[in-house]
Scaffold this active site. Structure first.
Site, PDB file in Angstrom:
ATOM      1  N   LYS A 107      39.263 -82.038 -23.532  1.00 11.20           N
ATOM      2  CA  LYS A 107      38.725 -82.139 -24.885  1.00 11.20           C
ATOM      3  C   LYS A 107      39.787 -82.357 -25.956  1.00 11.20           C
ATOM      4  O   LYS A 107      39.510 -82.931 -27.013  1.00 11.20           O
ATOM      5  CB  LYS A 107      37.908 -80.892 -25.213  1.00 11.20           C
ATOM      6  CG  LYS A 107      36.603 -80.756 -24.457  1.00 11.20           C
ATOM      7  CD  LYS A 107      35.543 -81.683 -25.013  1.00 11.20           C
ATOM      8  CE  LYS A 107      34.163 -81.386 -24.438  1.00 11.20           C
ATOM      9  NZ  LYS A 107      33.110 -82.232 -25.042  1.00 11.20           N
ATOM     10  N   SER A 138      30.434 -75.113 -27.330  1.00 17.71           N
ATOM     11  CA  SER A 138      30.343 -73.911 -26.498  1.00 17.71           C
ATOM     12  C   SER A 138      31.716 -73.358 -26.152  1.00 17.71           C
ATOM     13  O   SER A 138      31.828 -72.287 -25.587  1.00 17.71           O
ATOM     14  CB  SER A 138      29.579 -74.221 -25.204  1.00 17.71           C
ATOM     15  OG  SER A 138      30.279 -75.198 -24.457  1.00 17.71           O
TER      16      SER A 138
END
Length: 402
Positions: A107, A138
């Site tokens: 990410k 999340s």
């Protein structure tokens, strides 16, 4: 004598013709065999011109190459590893270890690319005003954006996280400098809370998977992976990628297909949150009506968006779904055999690779080289002890040498 000579010449000509025909048959058989081998190894791909991709896609191979140069030196060039225990006969499996990336997942690539471009846009604007970054996640994108904001000198990032997010991920976001706002564990609640924050702090929203700058950053996984595998000569036959919001598989598909059109890009998704699979099968984008399902792969609960769906629809070849038992078993195998600490979301790709459906559709005889993205390694060890190591999976326990 003349008659005998004539007969001899006739026999010789017939023999020569037969020998020539036999030689030609052998040559043709050998050539066909060689071509089949070349095709199975994809060596002929060097001669294939890159396929033009639809201009309607929000991201391009050029944008991905630019992102790779932009984030170079700020992210890790993660290693590629193999584990013989996870390979069937006739198949080579290469794991791209993004679990060893900064912040523990791929990410950071997309978040950093988006943050750098946002900072550049602010610097070139008339007001020169720096806007804080805002997102909902999340955990993995949350950590990544928090660190990205710090690396580019932006104001602290504001992160909306579900209350059910693993404690280790929430703590990491704070450690990277992020400001956390908790919400109910639904996609609707996350979006609403993030929109409210953007209004309150005049923030710049960075979607965790559907932002085109994020997708371009995630595509650098493919650019790096293919180069590491020596793709100029022997590209992989299949790439297996976990699917949640689709940012990773979209970036990978765009880059990989632009370079090697015949390379198969395959998604892997938990059966409890199978919106990508259902959308792909129907040709219509579905939301994840089971978004509250308690899958162990918590990082894949999100659904496809307006920018990721067209890429998945047009470029992704297949999507396999796997059960919770398969995910747990595969994650345990990676921990115990490959000695890599991955989260269950990464185990989803391995579970698809090991499934009977994958082996039937992509047999090792035709697809001998497979790449799998181990997307992350952030998990709550206390929760993992309960879900991964205390729950029986009814799977074989025979061991093989690594």
């Amino acid at each position: 004598k003349k008659k005998m000579t004539s007969v001899f010449l006739s026999v010789s000509k017939c023999g020569f013709a037969a020998a020539t025909a036999a030689s030609l048959a052998v040559w043709v058989t050998t050539a066909v065999t060689l071509l089949k081998r070349l095709s199975s190894r994809r060596l002929c791909w060097k001669r294939c011109a890159p396929a033009p991709l639809p201009a309607s896609f929000g991201v391009s191979a050029f944008a991905i190459s630019s992102a790779l140069r932009r984030i170079e030196g700020l992210v890790h060039r993660t290693p590629v590893m193999r584990c013989r225990s996870l390979e069937e006969e006739g198949r080579e499996v290469f794991f791209k270890c993004e679990a060893l990336q900064r912040t523990g997942s791929f990410k950071i690539r997309g978040a950093l690319n988006a943050a750098l471009l946002a900072a550049s846009a602010s610097a070139s604007s008339s007001s020169k005003k720096t806007r804080p970054l805002v997102t909902h996640s999340s955990g993995n994108h949350a950590q990544a954006l928090a660190l990205a904001a710090t690396l580019v000198g932006e104001k602290k990032a504001h992160i909306v996280m579900p209350r059910t997010a693993p404690d280790v991920k929430r703590a990491a976001v704070v450690a990277y400098g992020g400001i956390v706002t908790l919400c109910d564990p639904t996609n609707e609640a996350r979006s609403t809370a993030a929109a409210k924050l953007v209004s309150e702090v005049d923030g710049h929203f960075v979607h965790p998977s559907d932002d085109v700058d994020v997708i371009a950053g995630q595509g650098t996984v493919a650019a790096e992976f293919l180069e590491q595998l020596g793709a100029e000569n022997t590209p992989p036959d299949v790439l297996v990628v976990p699917v949640g919001g689709g940012g990773l598989i979209s970036g990978i598909a765009v880059y990989a297909k632009s370079k090697y059109p015949s390379l198969k890009v395959v998604g892997a998704e938990p059966a409890l949150v199978d919106d990508a699979k259902r959308s792909k099968d129907a040709g219509v984008l579905f939301s994840n009506f089971r978004g509250n399902a308690d899958t162990v792969a918590d990082g894949l609960k999100t659904f496809l968006g307006d920018n990721t769906w067209p890429v998945v629809r047009d470029l992704v070849d297949d999507i396999f779904t796997v059960t919770e038992e398969q995910i747990i078993h595969a994650t345990k195998l990676v921990w115990t055999r490959a000695k890599l600490c991955v989260e269950p979301s990464a185990g989803v790709g391995v579970a698809a690779l090991l499934s009977d459906d994958f082996k039937r559709r992509y047999p090792s005889s035709t697809f001998p080289r497979v790449g799998v993205i181990l997307c992350g390694g952030n998990l709550d060890l206390n929760k993992a002890a309960k879900t991964l190591f205390h729950q029986p999976t009814n799977q074989p326990t025979t061991t093989r040498e690594n």
